[in-house]
Write a protein that holds these residues in place. Structure first.
Motif, PDB file in Angstrom:
ATOM      1  N   ALA B 163      -7.594   6.861  -4.519  1.00 18.76           N
ATOM      2  CA  ALA B 163      -6.892   6.193  -5.619  1.00 18.76           C
ATOM      3  C   ALA B 163      -5.392   6.435  -5.518  1.00 18.76           C
ATOM      4  CB  ALA B 163      -7.418   6.680  -6.961  1.00 18.76           C
ATOM      5  N   PHE B 164      -5.005   7.532  -4.869  1.00 18.57           N
ATOM      6  CA  PHE B 164      -3.578   7.784  -4.691  1.00 18.57           C
ATOM      7  C   PHE B 164      -3.104   7.369  -3.305  1.00 18.57           C
ATOM      8  CE2 PHE B 164      -4.957  10.507  -8.050  1.00 18.57           C
ATOM      9  CZ  PHE B 164      -3.962  10.329  -8.996  1.00 18.57           C
ATOM     10  N   TYR B 165      -4.007   7.531  -2.342  1.00 11.31           N
ATOM     11  CA  TYR B 165      -3.630   7.239  -0.963  1.00 11.31           C
ATOM     12  C   TYR B 165      -3.375   5.747  -0.747  1.00 11.31           C
ATOM     13  CZ  TYR B 165      -4.291   6.322   3.982  1.00 11.31           C
ATOM     14  OH  TYR B 165      -4.145   5.854   5.255  1.00 11.31           O
ATOM     15  N   LEU B 166      -4.282   4.903  -1.247  1.00 12.18           N
ATOM     16  CA  LEU B 166      -4.148   3.467  -0.989  1.00 12.18           C
ATOM     17  C   LEU B 166      -2.835   2.891  -1.538  1.00 12.18           C
ATOM     18  CD1 LEU B 166      -7.788   2.103  -1.404  1.00 12.18           C
ATOM     19  CD2 LEU B 166      -6.486   2.392   0.687  1.00 12.18           C
ATOM     20  N   PRO B 167      -2.433   3.220  -2.781  1.00  8.04           N
ATOM     21  CA  PRO B 167      -1.144   2.710  -3.255  1.00  8.04           C
ATOM     22  C   PRO B 167       0.022   3.187  -2.390  1.00  8.04           C
ATOM     23  CG  PRO B 167      -2.349   3.704  -5.052  1.00  8.04           C
ATOM     24  CD  PRO B 167      -3.141   3.960  -3.823  1.00  8.04           C
ATOM     25  N   ILE B 168      -0.043   4.450  -1.953  1.00  8.03           N
ATOM     26  CA  ILE B 168       1.034   4.972  -1.102  1.00  8.03           C
ATOM     27  C   ILE B 168       1.093   4.158   0.184  1.00  8.03           C
ATOM     28  CG2 ILE B 168       1.764   6.961   0.275  1.00  8.03           C
ATOM     29  CD1 ILE B 168       0.647   8.747  -1.937  1.00  8.03           C
ATOM     30  N   LEU B 169      -0.107   3.926   0.751  1.00  5.71           N
ATOM     31  CA  LEU B 169      -0.144   3.175   2.008  1.00  5.71           C
ATOM     32  C   LEU B 169       0.392   1.752   1.815  1.00  5.71           C
ATOM     33  CD1 LEU B 169      -1.060   3.199   4.972  1.00  5.71           C
ATOM     34  CD2 LEU B 169      -3.212   2.223   4.206  1.00  5.71           C
ATOM     35  N   SER B 170      -0.056   1.089   0.724  1.00  4.76           N
ATOM     36  CA  SER B 170       0.424  -0.293   0.570  1.00  4.76           C
ATOM     37  C   SER B 170       1.918  -0.319   0.297  1.00  4.76           C
ATOM     38  CB  SER B 170      -0.357  -1.072  -0.486  1.00  4.76           C
ATOM     39  OG  SER B 170      -0.833  -0.259  -1.490  1.00  4.76           O
ATOM     40  N   ALA B 171       2.439   0.718  -0.383  1.00  6.65           N
ATOM     41  CA  ALA B 171       3.882   0.783  -0.597  1.00  6.65           C
ATOM     42  C   ALA B 171       4.611   0.939   0.733  1.00  6.65           C
ATOM     43  CB  ALA B 171       4.224   1.947  -1.528  1.00  6.65           C
ATOM     44  N   VAL B 173       3.532  -0.028   3.611  1.00 11.25           N
ATOM     45  CA  VAL B 173       3.426  -1.265   4.387  1.00 11.25           C
ATOM     46  C   VAL B 173       4.495  -2.255   3.947  1.00 11.25           C
ATOM     47  CG1 VAL B 173       1.955  -3.269   4.825  1.00 11.25           C
ATOM     48  CG2 VAL B 173       0.984  -0.982   4.881  1.00 11.25           C
ATOM     49  N   VAL B 174       4.715  -2.327   2.613  1.00  9.49           N
ATOM     50  CA  VAL B 174       5.696  -3.264   2.082  1.00  9.49           C
ATOM     51  C   VAL B 174       7.110  -2.720   2.242  1.00  9.49           C
ATOM     52  CG1 VAL B 174       6.437  -4.523   0.027  1.00  9.49           C
ATOM     53  CG2 VAL B 174       4.021  -4.081   0.417  1.00  9.49           C
ATOM     54  N   GLY B 175       7.259  -1.406   1.983  1.00  7.84           N
ATOM     55  CA  GLY B 175       8.558  -0.743   1.885  1.00  7.84           C
ATOM     56  C   GLY B 175       9.475  -1.028   3.058  1.00  7.84           C
ATOM     57  N   VAL B 176      10.744  -1.162   2.751  1.00 10.42           N
ATOM     58  CA  VAL B 176      11.711  -1.425   3.810  1.00 10.42           C
ATOM     59  C   VAL B 176      12.411  -0.121   4.184  1.00 10.42           C
ATOM     60  CG1 VAL B 176      13.084  -3.386   4.543  1.00 10.42           C
ATOM     61  CG2 VAL B 176      12.203  -3.322   2.206  1.00 10.42           C
ATOM     62  N   SER B 177      13.386   0.259   3.380  1.00 15.57           N
ATOM     63  CA  SER B 177      14.111   1.489   3.682  1.00 15.57           C
ATOM     64  C   SER B 177      13.330   2.685   3.153  1.00 15.57           C
ATOM     65  CB  SER B 177      15.496   1.458   3.039  1.00 15.57           C
ATOM     66  OG  SER B 177      15.361   1.583   1.643  1.00 15.57           O
ATOM     67  N   LEU B 178      13.747   3.867   3.560  1.00 17.87           N
ATOM     68  CA  LEU B 178      13.066   5.085   3.158  1.00 17.87           C
ATOM     69  C   LEU B 178      13.187   5.291   1.646  1.00 17.87           C
ATOM     70  CD1 LEU B 178      11.454   7.239   4.665  1.00 17.87           C
ATOM     71  CD2 LEU B 178      13.497   8.680   4.600  1.00 17.87           C
ATOM     72  N   ALA B 179      14.445   5.097   1.106  1.00 16.53           N
ATOM     73  CA  ALA B 179      14.680   5.309  -0.320  1.00 16.53           C
ATOM     74  C   ALA B 179      13.872   4.311  -1.141  1.00 16.53           C
ATOM     75  CB  ALA B 179      16.169   5.162  -0.639  1.00 16.53           C
ATOM     76  N   GLN B 180      13.904   3.038  -0.701  1.00 16.61           N
ATOM     77  CA  GLN B 180      13.169   2.000  -1.410  1.00 16.61           C
ATOM     78  C   GLN B 180      11.673   2.289  -1.367  1.00 16.61           C
ATOM     79  OE1 GLN B 180      14.428  -1.808  -0.042  1.00 16.61           O
ATOM     80  NE2 GLN B 180      13.193  -2.891  -1.569  1.00 16.61           N
ATOM     81  N   GLY B 181      11.224   2.758  -0.189  1.00 16.73           N
ATOM     82  CA  GLY B 181       9.819   3.115  -0.033  1.00 16.73           C
ATOM     83  C   GLY B 181       9.435   4.210  -1.010  1.00 16.73           C
ATOM     84  N   ALA B 182      10.325   5.207  -1.146  1.00 19.03           N
ATOM     85  CA  ALA B 182      10.032   6.330  -2.043  1.00 19.03           C
ATOM     86  C   ALA B 182       9.886   5.845  -3.477  1.00 19.03           C
ATOM     87  CB  ALA B 182      11.138   7.386  -1.943  1.00 19.03           C
ATOM     88  N   VAL B 183      10.761   4.906  -3.876  1.00 18.54           N
ATOM     89  CA  VAL B 183      10.695   4.372  -5.244  1.00 18.54           C
ATOM     90  C   VAL B 183       9.370   3.638  -5.451  1.00 18.54           C
ATOM     91  CG1 VAL B 183      11.713   2.740  -6.871  1.00 18.54           C
ATOM     92  CG2 VAL B 183      13.198   4.207  -5.482  1.00 18.54           C
ATOM     93  N   THR B 184       9.023   2.790  -4.480  1.00 17.35           N
ATOM     94  CA  THR B 184       7.780   2.031  -4.590  1.00 17.35           C
ATOM     95  C   THR B 184       6.594   2.986  -4.697  1.00 17.35           C
ATOM     96  OG1 THR B 184       8.849   0.760  -2.847  1.00 17.35           O
ATOM     97  CG2 THR B 184       6.766  -0.081  -3.690  1.00 17.35           C
ATOM     98  N   VAL B 185       6.593   4.028  -3.870  1.00 20.16           N
ATOM     99  CA  VAL B 185       5.497   4.996  -3.902  1.00 20.16           C
ATOM    100  C   VAL B 185       5.434   5.671  -5.263  1.00 20.16           C
ATOM    101  CG1 VAL B 185       4.714   7.216  -3.007  1.00 20.16           C
ATOM    102  CG2 VAL B 185       5.417   5.426  -1.430  1.00 20.16           C
ATOM    103  N   ALA B 186       6.607   6.060  -5.789  1.00 20.68           N
ATOM    104  CA  ALA B 186       6.645   6.738  -7.082  1.00 20.68           C
ATOM    105  C   ALA B 186       6.065   5.838  -8.173  1.00 20.68           C
ATOM    106  CB  ALA B 186       8.074   7.143  -7.430  1.00 20.68           C
ATOM    107  N   ILE B 187       6.476   4.564  -8.157  1.00 23.36           N
ATOM    108  CA  ILE B 187       5.960   3.623  -9.156  1.00 23.36           C
ATOM    109  C   ILE B 187       4.443   3.501  -9.020  1.00 23.36           C
ATOM    110  CG2 ILE B 187       5.925   1.200  -9.887  1.00 23.36           C
ATOM    111  CD1 ILE B 187       8.862   1.029  -9.101  1.00 23.36           C
TER     112      ILE B 187
END
Lengths: 164, 394
Positions: B163-171, B173-187
């Protein structure tokens, strides 16, 4: 004596209840979420593995419980007769030809006629303890009676053929 | 011929063929998943006999398949069981992650697939197939065994971790930069925690939306809510699968039980479609080159899974034969690994899907056989002899 039962959750499957008997065997009852149940008997060499697991239907479970319940009631009765000399217990079956099939227990006037006490009726593998005189007797009922040898013989005749 | 007619013929023929394969699988005593995958590979892109008209049907069907797989998995667990599992088996869960996900991730890095590939392959190797294992335990008559709760708690904790891993993974996959990726993962993680909290706290209110006694409104309602939440979850990059899983957890009691009954046939259909679609979408021409790495990875991580089960059972005070049984029962990877591979698809490396296919095929077939090994007389004798030797030495 107290019996320790260990309850273990089986996430996604159901619950298992274990019981270690006095002789050291482990018995388990697995109750599945969907209502099925299994009786598990564990391996003596490998106490973690069940050697047999027997699926038990709802009716069978009820029957088993009654069998154990009835056997407990009877052993308690036989214990009683061991201690009191001259008193015996007897299981008297109400046959198809019995004049009392369909009549009440009070109609037999068993206590007055034979000096025998009726302590229970076993019906459909259920125990009716201390039945009242207006309890109706059915064909196949088993009357558990306590009395002297002669009294019990008379009681059996009474149930089979009616009063002499 | 009209287009829809061809779709009917293709889908019909494929489903009919799959039913025969399913019967064959049950005759041999293994899960039908490998057969479905192979069927998909044969008829997919680069396969022997490509099907084109029904591609779209299988694509939508496979999306519904994932959602139903996860929703029914969620229905199997009550919120309490998840929390208890988390409390009791944290250590086993961490060990499971370290022994299985890390080697997978390292393997991806060795192949030069970058961080996304590493996270994905780590996940693929991490998760044991709850579906296959639960079925296996029943088939082998081991539900009553004392090591079974250990096995189940590992499965519970893995499913919860997903339940936590899949959202991180999809973030990722979508995420561009590292910072943006971190935000997406946090959300994403925030949303999952929120939904999980709501599911635990107000699950009974959600359950009251449905009546367990009327089958038709129940099917429509639960399916509808699941797809709705899954879609919304996907919209905020939490992955549809996780949304569905959380809906399953939120439903409880009689509603959950009845929902499970009415949705199971649908799940069977669409999950099969999902496995076939994964095969269809996988480039079969890349399969031969991934054969050796896939089998190697499978053997390596099956060995680490055996170790995981063995240690977890030892910690729970189970005897030596039971520890081996727990270990060997856990080696099968299945639906989750395919879900993960499908989620990443081309984002990491084009070889990931073929590798996952080889990997899952290998673990299901060998794992199903391995699970029976501890019951053989020879294995029991071996364990006894080793125990005797250890006793005489000590």
């Amino acid at each position: 004596m107290t019996v320790r039962i260990e309850k273990v959750d089986l996430p996604g499957i159901g619950v298992r209840n274990d019981l270690v008997t006095e002789s050291g065997s482990r018995l388990g009852v697995v109750s599945f979420r969907d209502g099925e149940r299994e009786l598990a008997i564990y391996d003596a060499d490998d106490p973690d593995a069940c050697r047999f697991s027997v699926p038990i239907t709802e009716d069978e479970a009820e029957a088993l419980a009654d069998m154990f319940g009835a056997s407990v009631a009877i052993t308690r009765l036989t214990k009683l007769s061991d201690e009191t000399d001259g008193l015996y217990t007897e299981k008297i079956k109400v046959g198809a030809g019995s004049p009392y099939a369909g009549k009440t227990l009070g109609d037999t006037k068993m206590r007055t006629r034979t000096h025998v006490s009726i302590v229970a009726i076993l019906r459909n593998r259920k125990v009716l303890a201390s039945p009242t005189p207006d309890e109706r007797l059915d064909i196949g009922d088993i009357i558990v009676a306590v009395g002297t040898r002669g009294g019990l013989d008379a009681a059996m005749k009474l149930i089979d053929h009616g009063p002499a | 011929m009209h287009d829809t007619t061809i779709i009917l013929i293709e889908v019909g023929a494929l489903l009919f063929g799959m039913s025969l394969l399913g019967r064959l699988a049950s005759r041999i005593g293994i899960s039908p998943i490998p057969f479905y995958l192979v069927a998909g590979l044969v008829f997919g892109s680069g396969g022997l006999l490509p099907l084109d008209a029904s591609q779209e049907f299988f694509e939508v069907g496979s999306e519904i398949g994932v959602i139903l797989l996860l929703a029914l998995l969620g229905l199997e667990y009550s919120a309490d069981e998840l929390l208890q599992g988390l409390r009791r088996s944290r250590i086993a869960g961490l060990l499971d992650f370290a022994l299985n996900a890390l080697p997978g991730a390292a393997f991806a890095l060795l192949l030069g697939w970058g961080p996304v590939g590493a996270v994905a392959l780590g996940g693929i190797c991490w998760v044991t197939s709850s579906g296959v294992v639960a079925k296996l335990l029943r088939d082998l008559g081991r539900v009553g065994n004392r090591e079974t709760p250990v096995i189940l708690s590992v499965l519970v904790i893995e499913d919860l971790a997903m339940a936590f891993y899949l959202p991180i993974l999809s973030a990722l996959v979508v995420g561009v930069s590292l910072a943006q990726g971190a935000v997406t993962v946090a959300i994403a993680v925030g949303v999952v925690v929120l939904i999980l909290f709501l599911a635990l706290r107000f699950g009974h209110i959600v359950s009251r939306l449905f009546t367990p006694d009327l089958a038709e409104p129940l099917v429509l309602g639960v399916l509808g809510l699941t797809m709705l939440v899954a879609g919304l979850a996907e919209e905020v990059n939490v992955s549809a699968a996780v949304g569905a899983f959380l809906v399953g957890i939120a439903l409880s009691g009689r509603v959950a039980h009845s929902a499970q009954e009415v949705l199971s046939p649908l799940r069977d259909l669409f999950a099969a479609v999902f496995f076939v679609f994964f095969g269809l979408a996988t480039d079969a021409t890349k399969l031969p080159s991934m054969l050796v790495p896939g089998i190697l990875l499978a053997l390596l991580t099956m060995a680490t899974k055996v170790a995981t089960g063995y240690i977890a059972a030892r910690r729970a005070g189970i005897g030596i034969p039971g520890r081996w049984r727990a270990g060997f029962a856990l080696t099968v990877r299945g639906e989750f690994s395919i879900v993960i591979a499908g989620l990443v698809s081309g984002a990491a490396a084009p070889q990931l899907a073929p590798l996952a296919a080889v990997y899952v095929l290998t673990t299901i077939i060998t794992g199903t056989i391995l699970a029976r090994v501890p019951d053989t007389r020879r294995f029991k004798a071996l364990v006894r002899r080793r125990a005797a030797a250890a006793a005489s030495r000590g």
